[in-house]
Design a protein around this motif. Structure first.
Motif, PDB file in Angstrom:
ATOM      1  N   UNK A 295      59.354  20.887  28.719  1.00 37.03           N
ATOM      2  CA  UNK A 295      58.846  21.265  30.033  1.00 37.03           C
ATOM      3  C   UNK A 295      59.400  20.359  31.121  1.00 37.03           C
ATOM      4  N   UNK A 296      59.483  19.077  30.802  1.00 35.69           N
ATOM      5  CA  UNK A 296      60.016  18.123  31.780  1.00 35.69           C
ATOM      6  C   UNK A 296      61.493  18.393  32.053  1.00 35.69           C
ATOM      7  N   UNK A 297      62.243  18.742  31.019  1.00 40.16           N
ATOM      8  CA  UNK A 297      63.677  19.046  31.179  1.00 40.16           C
ATOM      9  C   UNK A 297      63.863  20.263  32.083  1.00 40.16           C
ATOM     10  N   UNK A 298      63.033  21.283  31.876  1.00 38.01           N
ATOM     11  CA  UNK A 298      63.133  22.478  32.715  1.00 38.01           C
ATOM     12  C   UNK A 298      62.752  22.160  34.166  1.00 38.01           C
ATOM     13  N   UNK A 299      61.714  21.340  34.365  1.00 38.30           N
ATOM     14  CA  UNK A 299      61.314  20.956  35.724  1.00 38.30           C
ATOM     15  C   UNK A 299      62.454  20.259  36.454  1.00 38.30           C
ATOM     16  N   UNK A 300      63.142  19.358  35.765  1.00 36.17           N
ATOM     17  CA  UNK A 300      64.265  18.652  36.380  1.00 36.17           C
ATOM     18  C   UNK A 300      65.385  19.630  36.730  1.00 36.17           C
ATOM     19  N   UNK A 301      65.617  20.578  35.855  1.00 40.97           N
ATOM     20  CA  UNK A 301      66.691  21.565  36.078  1.00 40.97           C
ATOM     21  C   UNK A 301      66.385  22.425  37.303  1.00 40.97           C
ATOM     22  N   UNK A 302      65.130  22.804  37.475  1.00 40.57           N
ATOM     23  CA  UNK A 302      64.754  23.668  38.594  1.00 40.57           C
ATOM     24  C   UNK A 302      64.908  22.977  39.949  1.00 40.57           C
ATOM     25  N   UNK A 303      65.015  21.651  39.950  1.00 40.33           N
ATOM     26  CA  UNK A 303      65.189  20.904  41.203  1.00 40.33           C
ATOM     27  C   UNK A 303      66.642  20.898  41.677  1.00 40.33           C
TER      28      UNK A 303
ATOM     29  N   UNK B   4      77.925  26.532  35.396  1.00 37.89           N
ATOM     30  CA  UNK B   4      77.908  26.924  33.987  1.00 37.89           C
ATOM     31  C   UNK B   4      77.723  25.704  33.089  1.00 37.89           C
ATOM     32  N   UNK B   5      78.344  24.595  33.470  1.00 39.70           N
ATOM     33  CA  UNK B   5      78.212  23.365  32.672  1.00 39.70           C
ATOM     34  C   UNK B   5      76.779  22.849  32.690  1.00 39.70           C
ATOM     35  N   UNK B   6      76.140  22.947  33.847  1.00 36.52           N
ATOM     36  CA  UNK B   6      74.754  22.487  33.958  1.00 36.52           C
ATOM     37  C   UNK B   6      73.845  23.356  33.098  1.00 36.52           C
ATOM     38  N   UNK B   7      74.062  24.665  33.128  1.00 37.33           N
ATOM     39  CA  UNK B   7      73.270  25.565  32.281  1.00 37.33           C
ATOM     40  C   UNK B   7      73.471  25.270  30.799  1.00 37.33           C
ATOM     41  N   UNK B   8      74.724  24.988  30.430  1.00 34.69           N
ATOM     42  CA  UNK B   8      74.999  24.673  29.029  1.00 34.69           C
ATOM     43  C   UNK B   8      74.325  23.369  28.620  1.00 34.69           C
ATOM     44  N   UNK B   9      74.320  22.397  29.507  1.00 32.49           N
ATOM     45  CA  UNK B   9      73.649  21.124  29.212  1.00 32.49           C
ATOM     46  C   UNK B   9      72.144  21.329  29.040  1.00 32.49           C
ATOM     47  N   UNK B  10      71.570  22.207  29.857  1.00 31.78           N
ATOM     48  CA  UNK B  10      70.133  22.507  29.721  1.00 31.78           C
ATOM     49  C   UNK B  10      69.866  23.140  28.353  1.00 31.78           C
TER      50      UNK B  10
ATOM     51  N   UNK C 137      62.405  34.305  33.743  1.00 32.71           N
ATOM     52  CA  UNK C 137      62.749  33.155  34.591  1.00 32.71           C
ATOM     53  C   UNK C 137      62.418  31.863  33.850  1.00 32.71           C
ATOM     54  N   UNK C 138      63.116  30.804  34.184  1.00 33.75           N
ATOM     55  CA  UNK C 138      62.898  29.528  33.506  1.00 33.75           C
ATOM     56  C   UNK C 138      61.452  29.061  33.618  1.00 33.75           C
ATOM     57  N   UNK C 139      60.846  29.343  34.768  1.00 31.98           N
ATOM     58  CA  UNK C 139      59.459  28.918  34.949  1.00 31.98           C
ATOM     59  C   UNK C 139      58.528  29.602  33.959  1.00 31.98           C
ATOM     60  N   UNK C 140      58.775  30.861  33.652  1.00 30.23           N
ATOM     61  CA  UNK C 140      57.940  31.585  32.681  1.00 30.23           C
ATOM     62  C   UNK C 140      58.278  31.178  31.254  1.00 30.23           C
ATOM     63  N   UNK C 141      59.558  30.905  31.006  1.00 25.43           N
ATOM     64  CA  UNK C 141      59.936  30.423  29.670  1.00 25.43           C
ATOM     65  C   UNK C 141      59.249  29.088  29.381  1.00 25.43           C
ATOM     66  N   UNK C 142      59.147  28.273  30.398  1.00 26.80           N
ATOM     67  CA  UNK C 142      58.490  26.965  30.248  1.00 26.80           C
ATOM     68  C   UNK C 142      57.062  27.120  29.739  1.00 26.80           C
ATOM     69  N   UNK C 143      56.356  28.164  30.190  1.00 25.06           N
ATOM     70  CA  UNK C 143      54.967  28.367  29.782  1.00 25.06           C
ATOM     71  C   UNK C 143      54.836  28.697  28.290  1.00 25.06           C
ATOM     72  N   UNK C 144      55.955  29.119  27.669  1.00 27.48           N
ATOM     73  CA  UNK C 144      55.927  29.484  26.250  1.00 27.48           C
ATOM     74  C   UNK C 144      56.259  28.323  25.327  1.00 27.48           C
ATOM     75  N   UNK C 145      56.779  27.236  25.900  1.00 32.31           N
ATOM     76  CA  UNK C 145      57.207  26.102  25.084  1.00 32.31           C
ATOM     77  C   UNK C 145      56.122  25.028  25.063  1.00 32.31           C
ATOM     78  N   UNK C 146      55.591  24.690  23.908  1.00 35.35           N
ATOM     79  CA  UNK C 146      54.493  23.710  23.846  1.00 35.35           C
ATOM     80  C   UNK C 146      54.957  22.270  23.984  1.00 35.35           C
ATOM     81  N   UNK C 147      56.256  22.033  23.827  1.00 33.05           N
ATOM     82  CA  UNK C 147      56.746  20.646  23.834  1.00 33.05           C
ATOM     83  C   UNK C 147      56.826  20.098  25.264  1.00 33.05           C
ATOM     84  N   UNK C 148      56.154  18.979  25.513  1.00 31.78           N
ATOM     85  CA  UNK C 148      56.132  18.382  26.853  1.00 31.78           C
ATOM     86  C   UNK C 148      57.522  17.970  27.310  1.00 31.78           C
ATOM     87  N   UNK C 149      58.315  17.432  26.400  1.00 34.96           N
ATOM     88  CA  UNK C 149      59.665  16.993  26.757  1.00 34.96           C
ATOM     89  C   UNK C 149      60.503  18.176  27.259  1.00 34.96           C
TER      90      UNK C 149
END
Length: 508
Positions: A273-281, A287-293, A259-271
């Motif tokens: 993490x913030x991108x994933x948080x915005x996506x989860x909202x 498909x376009x939104x996923x590709x942009x992420x 899940x994206x939330x668990x993938x986020x825990x593996x990425x050390x870059x703060x930027x």
């Protein structure tokens, strides 16, 4: 018997100008057995029906594309077949999700990229939109029992087809090591029974470094122990696997089994993490939104970028059997079946997954104990990735050590056997014997002129004997047996080239 004419007139009698001859049968028509996305032609199922195709486009049309695999990120010590990566919590390993590997599509692509032409496809199962691919030995062999009956298919169904001369089962390596070799044993037995076939095999987990006999749990040692001792001259095995350029599709976070939330825990870059948080909202994900992420994470996270790069490497880590089958076809067509399919480059490949030293190649090529030769694929500076072995599994056999020698023998035997069929029920007398001898001699003479046989003169390259007192007794003739003896002197590859340098010492 002369015709009997009963009234005066003009009669037309057709006389054949053709004599019996030995036809040069095809030597390189592979049959691939494995799992495909689909198996349809004009709305009719092709499942377990050997289907002849002539191009990669035809394969895609009838059998579809590769499986859309997903990948796990695991603890380093829990997996020895994946590729190590570095994430926020330390070192992990990236590997296929179980039952997500299917090598048929990639093997066919490598086959055509390396000179392949006509081949047969036996689809033993389809994955379509399924979430996994379950490889079973019974599917591949055609020994699966359904409602108390054997479901005819896989390898077994090829017994009814005479044209295939090479057997390739890319998905066998997805079984456990022992099962994989059991399948290979059945394949070798099948080739022996059919008398005109040769198997191209892979090493299970052949992307790993092998020690060629130096370790008890080594992949090379295991293969030699598990492959058995029967019918070894009917197959050849190649090592290592290839890092190819087949799957050019761009994997995304959707190919990661987290899940994206668990993938986020593996990425050390703060930027990131913030991108994933915005996506989860976002409530409505397209498909376009996923590709942009995906594109945003590539820019914001070097860790994510490395994960995606590693997935690409894994998706293109392929057993070599498909490429080797293509090289067999190209070599046969360009030079002849008597030319060893070695010393040639492998197309659509970056490099082998393992680099072999000269000593390691030596241990693969010649094994004094088991005699089970393994053909190396290696990278040579300035020359690229080359097939650097030409031996059957019967590496200690003087007669059948080389692939080209045994395949030529299989070809000659099958061609002559087919050519002799019109003589069944012919009188077993001198006229028939002369016709048979001339027919076979003409065929062998053509092979000699093409360079398949050794000898400065035809009589030194082959012989054909048939007749009373030569190959038959009076009892043989009474029993209806016509016995023909054929001998050929086949060329062998110059595997070891030795040159001597002599320094001529002269008095000054």
């Amino acid at each position: 018997m002369a015709a009997i004419f009963k009234y005066p007139g003009v009669y037309i009698q057709e006389q054949s100008a053709l004599h019996h001859s030995v036809s040069d049968l095809p030597t390189s028509v592979p049959a691939f057995i494995g799992y495909t996305e689909k198996a349809l032609k004009n709305g009719e199922s092709l499942l377990n029906i050997p289907t002849k195709i002539r191009s990669f486009a035809e394969y895609v049309n009838f059998f579809g594309v590769g499986f859309n695999a997903k990948f796990d990120i695991l603890d380093l010590l829990s997996n020895d077949s994946g590729i190590p990566i570095k994430v926020k919590s330390g070192k992990k390993v990236l590997d296929y999700v179980p039952n997500h590997k299917a090598y048929m599509f990639a093997s066919i692509k490598l086959f055509y990229d390396n000179g392949g032409k006509d081949c047969y496809i036996v689809s033993v199962g389809t994955y379509g939109d399924a979430s996994s691919v379950t490889v079973e030995a019974d599917d591949l062999l055609g020994t699966k029992i359904v409602n108390g009956n054997i479901l005819e298919g896989g390898l077994n169904v090829l017994k009814n087809y005479v044209e295939p001369t090479i057997i390739v089962i890319p998905d066998a390596v997805n079984l456990a090591s022992v099962q994989c070799c059991q399948v290979y044993q059945r394949v070798l037995s099948h080739c022996f029974e059919m008398e005109n076939r040769f198997a191209v095999l892979d090493i299970h987990n052949g992307f790993q470094k092998g020690m060629a006999g130096h370790a008890t749990n080594d992949i090379i040692t295991n293969f030699r122990a598990q492959i058995g001792t029967q019918n070894l001259k009917f197959g050849a095995v190649y090592y290592p696997w290839l890092e190819a350029i087949i799957d050019r599709s761009e994997p995304t976070f959707q190919n990661i089994n987290l899940p994206l939330g668990e993938l986020k825990q593996l990425l050390p870059e703060n930027r990131a993490n913030a991108i994933i948080d915005e996506h989860l909202k976002i409530n409505d994900i397209t498909a376009d939104i996923n590709q942009n992420l995906h594109l945003a994470l590539l820019t914001a996270s070097l860790t994510y970028k490395d994960i995606i790069k590693t997935i690409k490497v894994l998706k293109n880590r392929i057993p070599p059997c498909g490429a080797i089958a293509g090289i067999y076809v190209a070599t046969d067509n360009n030079r002849g079946v008597w030319k060893a399919p070695a010393g040639v480059s492998v197309n659509s490949v970056i490099k082998p997954t393992v680099h072999l030293s000269s000593t390691e190649q030596e241990l693969l090529n010649v094994d004094a104990v088991s005699g089970k030769s393994i053909n190396a694929i290696n990278y040579f500076t300035g020359r690229g990735t080359l097939v650097w072995g030409a031996r059957t599994l019967a590496g200690n056999s003087y007669e059948y050590r080389y692939i080209s020698v045994h395949r030529t023998i299989l070809h000659v035997k099958k061609s002559i056997k087919t050519g002799l069929k019109p003589f069944v029920f012919e009188p077993n007398n001198t006229n028939t014997w002369v016709a048979v001898k001339n027919m076979i001699s003409n065929y062998l003479n053509a092979l000699w002129r093409d360079g398949a046989l050794v000898g400065s003169q035809p009589e030194k390259a082959y012989f054909v004997r048939v007749g009373l007192g030569q190959t038959m007794t009076a009892q043989d003739i009474l029993e209806g047996n016509m016995i023909v003896s054929v001998g050929v002197a086949l060329i062998k590859p110059a595997e070891f080239i030795v040159f001597k340098i002599i320094q001529n010492m002269q008095d000054s």
